[in-house]
Design an enzyme around this catalytic site. Structure first.
Site, PDB file in Angstrom:
ATOM      1  CG  HIS A 262      -1.789   1.164   1.388  1.00 33.74           C
ATOM      2  ND1 HIS A 262      -3.127   1.141   1.068  1.00 33.74           N
ATOM      3  CD2 HIS A 262      -1.543   2.431   1.820  1.00 33.74           C
ATOM      4  CE1 HIS A 262      -3.653   2.341   1.288  1.00 33.74           C
ATOM      5  NE2 HIS A 262      -2.710   3.136   1.755  1.00 33.74           N
ATOM      6  CD  GLU A 263       1.490   3.560   3.698  1.00 35.79           C
ATOM      7  OE1 GLU A 263       1.669   4.649   3.115  1.00 35.79           O
ATOM      8  OE2 GLU A 263       0.422   3.296   4.315  1.00 35.79           O
ATOM      9  CG  HIS A 266       0.445   6.284  -0.542  1.00 32.26           C
ATOM     10  ND1 HIS A 266      -0.594   7.012  -1.068  1.00 32.26           N
ATOM     11  CD2 HIS A 266      -0.085   5.557   0.478  1.00 32.26           C
ATOM     12  CE1 HIS A 266      -1.719   6.741  -0.390  1.00 32.26           C
ATOM     13  NE2 HIS A 266      -1.434   5.851   0.542  1.00 32.26           N
ATOM     14  CD  GLU A 292      -5.258   6.225   0.740  1.00 32.39           C
ATOM     15  OE1 GLU A 292      -5.358   4.987   0.706  1.00 32.39           O
ATOM     16  OE2 GLU A 292      -4.365   6.806   1.374  1.00 32.39           O
TER      17      GLU A 292
HETATM   18 ZN    ZN Z   1      -2.859   5.259   2.022  1.00 32.49          ZN
END
Ligand code: ZN
Length: 506
Positions: A262-263, A266, A292
């Site tokens: 997830h990170e 980003h 997101e």
């Molecule tokens: Zn996030």
């Protein structure tokens, strides 16, 4: 020195000061000794004040006004036009909020956060309730500094500029109506065996697997770092200095891996921004929803897909031979996509996740509109969980005290980005597949180059030039739409839950 070079240099000072501010926050969340909290608070308060003074400096404002006239006459280069647009927005915000307001709000938040930690420890919302009541007053006052159609709009603007509460209300209502029957149908089914995901997985081994995966996804350890923190996050100090964090639970395989992916989503976004934008307000992602969309794209659309694990599951079995030797790829895939009623947002599956967000969005709306009193918030929370997910928290930690958001910031505008991100992740992914039809075949081979290329060319490279709505239109040729996301969820979960025979065949 031309006016525009002067503007650039004034704004660059602010940019670097803000990077230093982020560095202090990163350190606070990773390596700072606990006892340093108060002194760190003072350091950050001073720095925040300096940043505000720089942003509202008379010379800067005069310069912006002069350049705005030139802009109208078409004298500005493209990049400067966008820089000026973002700078005006930032300065307008800084000028509207009185310093005294910010000072008392941040002081209040320091106390609130302390009370929140204590309330969590005691598992008792009542402890922090009076503070939350004051936070709500501050949030309403914040909104009052801006002209608005709906009181939530100025708060949404902070993370998703120009998105309106009226739009979100109807958009989320449509999502709810179209997703609820399908989700309930799945929730009636018998879930899958997930027990093998909760064996003992040594911390170091988990971290080295996560590092292996994110490197394959394009995380550049020359420009980025991975560290540990309680709540995983990504932050950026410069084009070549991007940080992500994760956390490890030795009894839960998914936590470290999927939060790292997830990170990384980003981080890939920030890594892909045009290097020319370094030192300017354009050197950042657009909004929480676009950000997101990238974390969720890599975490779910790619990272929880069968294509991805067709390639990586044998590697995972090599890393954890004892834990996974008797688990088939199909069983593993079903387990990481198991849908169930749950209370904790960050642990929810893709299907139920959106309801956790919608619940919070509706509560924020109710609080700000006045239809929910803060004294009734806990009961309203529990009521909505019963209504949408047919489950209710047994205690406050599983309920109203689970998310940190309302206790460290304003109430309002803090959750919509998660669900918008889910919706957009698929809209972008479908647009990418339209341009490169072998993306999924490539993922089966562990090759992400075409997907990276599409994302970089259509999204990353532009940094913060456009608004959320503009970039969605530009990259996909459409407005923000629900259909691709709904189709994706229905196809994926029908395949997992209703398909006869192996899901690996077609
Ligand atoms: Zn996030």
């Amino acid at each position: 020195m031309t006016k525009i070079t002067k503007l650039r240099s004034l704004l660059e000072e602010v940019y670097h000061l803000e990077a230093i501010f982020s560095l202090l926050s990163w350190d606070k969340a990773t390596y700072m000794p606990k006892a340093a909290a108060a002194s760190r608070g003072n350091q950050m308060a001073v720095l925040a004040k300096v940043i505000k003074e720089k942003l509202t400096d008379d010379n800067l404002i005069a310069l912006i006004e002069e350049l705005s006239k030139e802009k109208e006459e078409g004298f500005l280069e493209e990049q400067d036009y966008f820089l000026l647009r973002v700078a005006k927005r930032r300065i307008d915000e800084a000028r509207r909020i009185p310093s005294s307001f910010l000072e008392s709000f941040y002081k209040h938040l320091l106390q609130t956060y302390e009370k929140f930690l204590y309330a969590r420890q005691e598992n008792n919302f009542e402890i922090v309730l009076p503070y939350l009541k004051t936070t709500l007053d501050f949030s309403k006052e914040y909104a009052s500094f801006f002209p608005y159609e709906h009181i939530l709009d100025p708060l949404i603007n902070r993370s998703d500029y120009n998105l309106k509460a009226s739009f979100l209300k109807s958009f989320f209502l449509a999502l709810k109506e179209q997703l609820l029957p399908f989700m309930q149908e799945i929730l009636e089914m018998k879930g899958f065996d997930t027990s093998f995901l909760f064996q003992y997985f040594p911390k170091r081994r988990q971290l080295s697997f996560a590092k292996y995966i994110i490197k394959r996804l394009g995380f550049d350890f020359q420009r980025c770092r991975l560290d540990l923190s309680c709540h995983p996050f990504m932050t950026k100090f410069a084009h070549k200095d991007i940080r992500i964090t994760t956390r490890v639970n030795e009894k839960d395989f998914c936590d470290a891996l999927f939060s790292s992916i997830h990170e990384t989503g980003h981080a890939l976004y920030e890594m892909g921004i045009d290097e020319e934008f370094e030192g300017t307000f354009l050197n950042t992602g657009i909004s929480s929803s676009i950000h997101e969309s990238q974390s969720r794209l890599w975490e779910n659309v790619v990272g929880r897909s069968i294509y991805f694990w067709q390639y990586f599951y044998p590697k995972l079995q090599d890393f954890f031979p004892v834990q996974f030797k008797n688990v088939t790829l199909e069983d593993f895939y079903k387990a990481i996509n198991n849908v169930k009623r749950s209370l904790i947002r960050t642990e929810a599956d893709e299907l139920t996740y959106n309801f956790h967000v919608i619940i919070r969005f509706e509560l924020e709306l109710g609080l700000l509109e006045g239809s929910i009193l803060i004294e009734d918030l806990k009961e309203a929370w529990n009521e909505k969980y019963r209504k949408y997910l047919a489950i209710a928290p047994l205690n406050d930690k599983e309920g109203i005290l689970q998310d940190i958001h309302w206790y460290i910031d304003y109430i309002g505008g803090s959750f919509q980005g998660y669900t918008l991100g889910n919706i957009l992740s698929v809209q972008f992914y479908e647009a990418a597949k339209k341009e490169y039809d072998s993306i999924e075949e490539d993922i089966c081979k562990g090759d992400f180059r075409k997907l990276h290329k599409w994302l970089k060319d259509n999204l990353y490279i532009h940094g913060n030039k456009y608004t959320t709505e503009e970039i969605v239109q530009k990259a996909t040729g459409k407005k923000l739409v629900l259909e691709p996301y709904l189709n994706y969820l229905k196809n994926k979960y029908s395949n997992i839950y209703f398909k006869e025979g192996s899901i690996l065949n077609g």
